[in-house]
Design an enzyme around this catalytic site. Structure first.
Site, PDB file in Angstrom:
ATOM      1  N   ARG A  95       0.841  -1.202   0.000  1.00 25.32           N
ATOM      2  CA  ARG A  95       0.000   0.000   0.000  1.00 25.32           C
ATOM      3  C   ARG A  95       0.876   1.251   0.000  1.00 25.32           C
ATOM      4  O   ARG A  95       1.667   1.459   0.916  1.00 25.32           O
ATOM      5  CB  ARG A  95      -0.928  -0.004   1.220  1.00 25.32           C
ATOM      6  CG  ARG A  95      -1.982  -1.105   1.180  1.00 25.32           C
ATOM      7  CD  ARG A  95      -2.809  -1.139   2.453  1.00 25.32           C
ATOM      8  NE  ARG A  95      -2.005  -1.544   3.601  1.00 25.32           N
ATOM      9  CZ  ARG A  95      -2.496  -1.731   4.828  1.00 25.32           C
ATOM     10  NH1 ARG A  95      -3.783  -1.511   5.065  1.00 25.32           N
ATOM     11  NH2 ARG A  95      -1.711  -2.105   5.803  1.00 25.32           N
TER      12      ARG A  95
ATOM     13  N   ASP B 123       1.441   5.418   0.072  1.00 28.23           N
ATOM     14  CA  ASP B 123       0.831   6.555   0.764  1.00 28.23           C
ATOM     15  C   ASP B 123       0.360   7.616  -0.217  1.00 28.23           C
ATOM     16  O   ASP B 123       0.660   7.572  -1.411  1.00 28.23           O
ATOM     17  CB  ASP B 123       1.844   7.191   1.718  1.00 28.23           C
ATOM     18  CG  ASP B 123       2.240   6.269   2.858  1.00 28.23           C
ATOM     19  OD1 ASP B 123       1.412   5.419   3.233  1.00 28.23           O
ATOM     20  OD2 ASP B 123       3.363   6.400   3.363  1.00 28.23           O
TER      21      ASP B 123
ATOM     22  N   TYR C 265      11.996   0.121  -4.037  1.00 29.94           N
ATOM     23  CA  TYR C 265      11.586   1.514  -4.187  1.00 29.94           C
ATOM     24  C   TYR C 265      12.752   2.341  -4.715  1.00 29.94           C
ATOM     25  O   TYR C 265      13.913   2.025  -4.463  1.00 29.94           O
ATOM     26  CB  TYR C 265      11.149   2.105  -2.843  1.00 29.94           C
ATOM     27  CG  TYR C 265       9.815   1.618  -2.334  1.00 29.94           C
ATOM     28  CD1 TYR C 265       8.642   2.341  -2.565  1.00 29.94           C
ATOM     29  CD2 TYR C 265       9.714   0.440  -1.591  1.00 29.94           C
ATOM     30  CE1 TYR C 265       7.421   1.904  -2.085  1.00 29.94           C
ATOM     31  CE2 TYR C 265       8.499  -0.010  -1.114  1.00 29.94           C
ATOM     32  CZ  TYR C 265       7.347   0.727  -1.365  1.00 29.94           C
ATOM     33  OH  TYR C 265       6.132   0.281  -0.892  1.00 29.94           O
TER      34      TYR C 265
ATOM     35  N   ARG D  22      10.671   6.832   3.207  1.00 35.14           N
ATOM     36  CA  ARG D  22      10.740   8.293   3.275  1.00 35.14           C
ATOM     37  C   ARG D  22      11.552   8.750   4.485  1.00 35.14           C
ATOM     38  O   ARG D  22      12.267   9.756   4.417  1.00 35.14           O
ATOM     39  CB  ARG D  22       9.331   8.872   3.305  1.00 35.14           C
ATOM     40  CG  ARG D  22       8.586   8.740   1.985  1.00 35.14           C
ATOM     41  CD  ARG D  22       7.126   9.060   2.121  1.00 35.14           C
ATOM     42  NE  ARG D  22       6.933  10.432   2.621  1.00 35.14           N
ATOM     43  CZ  ARG D  22       5.750  10.880   3.075  1.00 35.14           C
ATOM     44  NH1 ARG D  22       4.695  10.081   3.085  1.00 35.14           N
ATOM     45  NH2 ARG D  22       5.657  12.122   3.496  1.00 35.14           N
TER      46      ARG D  22
END
Length: 295
Positions: A73, A75, A133, A220
């Protein structure tokens, strides 16, 4: 004039054979997350999510409700070049019908990359062995109007070699409590990071990270710490100190979502899923390592 080259599976499969009702279907998506409140459907009315948009398109193709499960999932504001989902087809449709029909109905900022029937025990989330990522930073004095929402702009010089060295303390199975959001619902802070590479390509700095799974805001928060060291705002060795503290309050600022992309999800070879080069699309011109399936 040279002939342009294309990915071997860049075009939709011309598979028109109708698959039986109940067939488990895997699908890969790419999307720009700027207009959405993340992947997951929400109870709040008039909140746009990627999941809602996809399920609406699939339900129209099926003329029946379709619910999907995703690999990870994302953000609000986060993008994907290779998000994987699965669903059980409520009606008989061909691969081409699911692929072309869904793309015709999706908003312009969401697209299906491939569609593939899979074994009934395939699960987009639980069958995945790794997620990858990329965090893309535009590192120059002025911001770019053309890249707004697609990169994170940082207007102070970054030492990408230092950032890469700092990041190596994150590799391996460790407690990442200092890099998880306060709202993270995971039962355990333990995650296994397979690699972290930081490299510069002209005005872009790219953080490329793969692990078995990630905590809420973990990538992040890692990016925020590495940028702080790379810009000189924090001393060399601070990444290791933050990790060892197991305290999120020691970890500094959470990096903005705009530069973050889910670029790949790994599965056991037995599922025989299509393999495409990771994205995002605009950084593939940086070099061979960005066009490869694996680093």
């Amino acid at each position: 004039m040279s002939t342009p080259s294309f990915e071997p599976q860049a075009f939709e499969r011309a598979d028109t054979e109708t698959l039986p009702e109940g067939t488990r279907i895997a699908m890969a998506l790419e999307y720009q997350g700027g207009a959405y409140r993340g992947w997951q459907s929400q109870d709040k009315p008039k909140v746009a999510t990627i999941q809602d948009a996809l399920e609406s398109a699939l339900s129209s193709v099926a003329a029946s409700p379709v619910t999907v499960i995703c690999a990870g999932r994302t953000d609000a504001g986060v993008h994907a070049s290779h998000q994987v989902v699965h669903f059980d087809a409520p009606v008989g449709r061909s691969v081409k019908a699911w692929h072309a029909g869904c793309n015709a109905l999706l908003p312009a900022d969401i697209a299906v990359r491939w569609v593939c029937p899979v074994a009934g025990d395939f699960h987009a989330r639980f069958s995945a062995t790794a997620r990858r990522y990329r965090y893309v930073i535009l590192n120059q004095l002025r911001r770019s109007a053309h890249l707004v929402g697609g990169v994170t702009h940082i207007d102070v010089p970054l030492d990408e070699a230092l950032m890469h060295r700092e990041a190596q303390v994150l590799v391996g199975e460790q407690d990442f409590s200092a890099f998880r959001a306060a709202s993270c619902q995971s039962h355990s802070p333990m995650r296994n990071i397979h690699y972290v590479n930081v490299s510069r390509h002209g005005r872009y700095v790219v953080i490329d990270i793969q692990g078995n799974a990630f905590l809420h805001h973990m990538v992040r928060n890692i990016a925020g710490v590495l940028v702080a060291v790379g810009s000189g705002a924090q001393p060399v060795g601070w990444t290791a100190e933050v990790l060892a503290s197991r305290d999120r309050s020691q970890g500094g600022v959470t990096a903005k979502p705009h530069g973050l992309y889910l670029v790949d999800v790994n599965y056991p070879s037995e599922f025989d899923l299509p393999q495409l080069s990771p994205g995002p699309e605009f950084i593939r011109s940086f070099g061979a390592e960005f066009a490869a399936d694996r680093p």
